[in-house]
Design a protein around this motif. Structure first.
Motif, mmCIF file in Angstrom:
data_model
loop_
_atom_site.group_PDB
_atom_site.id
_atom_site.type_symbol
_atom_site.label_atom_id
_atom_site.label_comp_id
_atom_site.label_asym_id
_atom_site.label_seq_id
_atom_site.Cartn_x
_atom_site.Cartn_y
_atom_site.Cartn_z
ATOM 1 N N GLY A 65 0.940 -1.316 0.073
ATOM 2 C CA GLY A 65 -0.003 0.069 0.020
ATOM 3 C C GLY A 65 0.682 1.107 0.069
ATOM 4 O O GLY A 65 2.099 1.131 -0.098
ATOM 5 N N VAL A 66 0.207 2.357 0.364
ATOM 6 C CA VAL A 66 0.749 3.733 0.320
ATOM 7 C C VAL A 66 0.407 4.553 1.245
ATOM 8 O O VAL A 66 -0.915 4.591 1.810
ATOM 9 C CB VAL A 66 0.472 4.328 -1.073
ATOM 10 C CG1 VAL A 66 0.967 5.833 -1.018
ATOM 11 C CG2 VAL A 66 0.816 3.651 -2.231
ATOM 12 N N CYS A 67 1.295 5.149 2.164
ATOM 13 C CA CYS A 67 1.106 6.057 3.352
ATOM 14 C C CYS A 67 1.546 7.307 3.343
ATOM 15 O O CYS A 67 2.451 7.506 2.494
ATOM 16 C CB CYS A 67 1.556 5.088 4.721
ATOM 17 S SG CYS A 67 3.163 4.890 4.623
ATOM 18 N N MET A 68 1.016 7.915 4.304
ATOM 19 C CA MET A 68 1.253 9.542 4.296
ATOM 20 C C MET A 68 1.071 10.137 5.641
ATOM 21 O O MET A 68 0.206 9.573 6.393
ATOM 22 C CB MET A 68 0.677 10.366 3.056
ATOM 23 C CG MET A 68 -0.819 10.296 3.280
ATOM 24 S SD MET A 68 -1.601 11.240 1.878
ATOM 25 C CE MET A 68 -1.718 13.014 2.627
ATOM 26 N N LEU A 69 1.568 11.128 5.983
ATOM 27 C CA LEU A 69 1.526 11.817 7.474
ATOM 28 C C LEU A 69 0.356 12.824 7.047
ATOM 29 O O LEU A 69 0.009 13.566 5.990
ATOM 30 C CB LEU A 69 2.804 12.665 7.691
ATOM 31 C CG LEU A 69 2.679 13.503 8.958
ATOM 32 C CD1 LEU A 69 2.314 12.489 10.174
ATOM 33 C CD2 LEU A 69 3.898 14.316 9.214
ATOM 34 N N GLY A 70 -0.420 12.842 8.065
ATOM 35 C CA GLY A 70 -1.596 13.740 8.108
ATOM 36 C C GLY A 70 -1.794 14.214 9.476
ATOM 37 O O GLY A 70 -1.075 13.829 10.395
ATOM 38 N N GLY B 20 -9.178 6.427 -0.980
ATOM 39 C CA GLY B 20 -9.514 5.559 0.020
ATOM 40 C C GLY B 20 -8.767 5.385 1.079
ATOM 41 O O GLY B 20 -8.507 4.335 2.019
ATOM 42 N N PHE B 21 -7.805 6.371 1.274
ATOM 43 C CA PHE B 21 -6.797 6.385 2.389
ATOM 44 C C PHE B 21 -7.514 6.782 3.721
ATOM 45 O O PHE B 21 -8.493 7.357 3.753
ATOM 46 C CB PHE B 21 -5.722 7.518 2.253
ATOM 47 C CG PHE B 21 -4.543 7.489 1.219
ATOM 48 C CD1 PHE B 21 -3.407 7.223 1.692
ATOM 49 C CD2 PHE B 21 -4.904 7.506 -0.078
ATOM 50 C CE1 PHE B 21 -2.249 7.325 1.010
ATOM 51 C CE2 PHE B 21 -3.882 7.204 -0.977
ATOM 52 C CZ PHE B 21 -2.643 7.110 -0.361
ATOM 53 N N GLU B 22 -7.038 5.970 4.614
ATOM 54 C CA GLU B 22 -7.705 5.959 6.031
ATOM 55 C C GLU B 22 -6.722 6.142 7.208
ATOM 56 O O GLU B 22 -5.456 5.721 6.960
ATOM 57 C CB GLU B 22 -8.600 4.595 6.350
ATOM 58 C CG GLU B 22 -9.555 4.144 5.225
ATOM 59 C CD GLU B 22 -10.211 3.046 5.485
ATOM 60 O OE1 GLU B 22 -11.453 2.793 4.936
ATOM 61 O OE2 GLU B 22 -9.566 1.935 6.231
ATOM 62 N N THR B 23 -7.181 6.692 8.279
ATOM 63 C CA THR B 23 -6.298 6.494 9.303
ATOM 64 C C THR B 23 -5.891 5.260 9.864
ATOM 65 O O THR B 23 -6.802 4.375 10.276
ATOM 66 C CB THR B 23 -6.762 7.642 10.567
ATOM 67 O OG1 THR B 23 -7.103 8.971 10.107
ATOM 68 C CG2 THR B 23 -5.837 7.828 11.717
ATOM 69 N N VAL B 24 -4.586 4.884 10.407
ATOM 70 C CA VAL B 24 -4.443 3.787 10.680
ATOM 71 C C VAL B 24 -3.368 3.665 11.973
ATOM 72 O O VAL B 24 -3.123 2.699 12.737
ATOM 73 C CB VAL B 24 -3.230 2.851 9.613
ATOM 74 C CG1 VAL B 24 -4.290 2.467 8.192
ATOM 75 C CG2 VAL B 24 -2.172 3.539 9.100
ATOM 76 N N ASP B 25 -3.085 5.027 12.283
ATOM 77 C CA ASP B 25 -2.497 5.439 13.626
ATOM 78 C C ASP B 25 -2.468 6.832 13.801
ATOM 79 O O ASP B 25 -2.620 7.576 12.946
ATOM 80 C CB ASP B 25 -0.930 4.781 13.558
ATOM 81 C CG ASP B 25 -0.144 4.576 14.654
ATOM 82 O OD1 ASP B 25 -1.021 4.614 15.751
ATOM 83 O OD2 ASP B 25 0.787 4.097 14.877
ATOM 84 N N GLU C 230 -1.729 12.104 12.252
ATOM 85 C CA GLU C 230 -2.190 10.843 11.928
ATOM 86 C C GLU C 230 -1.526 10.216 10.794
ATOM 87 O O GLU C 230 -0.721 11.083 10.035
ATOM 88 C CB GLU C 230 -3.581 10.900 11.465
ATOM 89 C CG GLU C 230 -4.634 11.461 12.308
ATOM 90 C CD GLU C 230 -6.007 11.699 12.060
ATOM 91 O OE1 GLU C 230 -7.159 11.621 12.517
ATOM 92 O OE2 GLU C 230 -6.051 11.731 10.676
ATOM 93 N N LEU C 231 -1.164 8.761 10.823
ATOM 94 C CA LEU C 231 -0.849 8.163 9.788
ATOM 95 C C LEU C 231 -2.021 7.862 8.897
ATOM 96 O O LEU C 231 -2.807 6.959 9.244
ATOM 97 C CB LEU C 231 0.343 7.185 10.163
ATOM 98 C CG LEU C 231 0.802 6.368 9.135
ATOM 99 C CD1 LEU C 231 1.832 7.079 8.247
ATOM 100 C CD2 LEU C 231 1.586 5.139 9.609
ATOM 101 N N LEU C 232 -2.077 8.294 7.535
ATOM 102 C CA LEU C 232 -3.032 7.780 6.684
ATOM 103 C C LEU C 232 -2.340 6.648 5.652
ATOM 104 O O LEU C 232 -1.133 6.698 5.302
ATOM 105 C CB LEU C 232 -3.599 8.885 5.764
ATOM 106 C CG LEU C 232 -4.012 9.926 6.603
ATOM 107 C CD1 LEU C 232 -4.341 11.251 5.691
ATOM 108 C CD2 LEU C 232 -5.226 9.739 7.474
#
Length: 249
Positions: free
Chosen positions: A112-117, A135-140, A147-149
């Protein structure tokens, strides 16, 4: 007609503009520092893709394992920046760049792909509401608003490194962690040096110059992190007014 995008390579890096700060004649120290930083990152799979025009339209991402951020996880892409500015907005460039990144991640067999939010959009972070449309969601998350999306392809999720969960340091003076990924960092560091020198405010400017240092940072980080009185303040680059507000606390 399809938009004309190009990827930076070792062959064209020193001939192409870097989107954020565009200079026609005079060289910019921040841009040159970014070029040198990128030259070392490209062999690691780092991608800088931009519109083939003098415009602020680009995306920048890297394998999470070699991304200079305190985020852990296997087989992910970390999206540093997706930026479309000014008159180029509304032309579908952001969508095209995001779709390129997601397709690249899938082609590489990534999870997948993640980013800082953040709970409240920060000026120097990519637009998280835009990412959520894909479709990015908060995972941490942290307890200080970040948040980490992630958009997961297989159910796996990345996480913030444990060292970012309590954003505190021993030093009480203004402390800035930074790397040279962003062309604006150089001039911001120079501004802070000048302001603190004139005002007599003690400051510690810590350049993050290795992957190991980035992974061990005591705060969330995209290329910048500020502490004052031992407490984390922001990932936003500072202007003079923001610096004054922090130092008045």
């Amino acid at each position: 007609m399809e938009p004309d995008f190009i990827n930076l390579t070792a062959e064209n890096l020193f001939d192409e503009h870097l989107c954020c700060i565009i200079r026609s004649k005079k060289t910019c120290p921040g841009v040159e520092a970014k070029r040198r930083w990128l030259m070392d990152r490209l062999p690691e799979g780092h991608v800088f893709r931009k519109l083939n025009a003098k415009a602020t339209v680009f995306i920048e991402y890297a394998p999470l394992e070699t991304a200079w951020v305190p985020v852990t996880g296997d087989n992910y892409i970390y999206l540093y920046c997706l930026w479309v500015s000014g008159s180029e907005k509304g032309k579908g460039y952001g969508k095209a760049l995001m779709e390129y990144c997601l397709a690249d991640a899938r082609e590489q067999g990534k999870s997948g792909v993640c980013m800082l939010g953040s709970k409240k959009q920060k000026h120097w972070l990519s637009d998280q509401s835009f990412a959520k449309k894909f479709g990015f969601e908060t995972v941490d998350e942290t307890d200080y608003g970040y948040e980490l999306l992630a958009l997961s392809f297989d159910g796996a999720s990345p996480r913030f490194a444990q060292n970012v969960k309590r954003p505190e340091i021993e030093s009480k003076e203004l402390t800035v962690y930074y790397d040279m990924q962003c062309p604006y960092v150089f001039q911001t560091v120079e501004m802070i040096k000048e302001y603190c020198g004139q005002s007599g405010a003690p400051v510690s400017l810590i350049e993050i110059d290795s992957l190991e240092k980035a992974k061990e940072l005591p705060c969330v980080f995209n290329n910048w992190g500020v502490f004052y009185r031992g407490k984390f303040e922001t990932v936003n680059l500072l202007d003079a007014q923001a610096l004054k507000r922090i130092l008045k606390k």
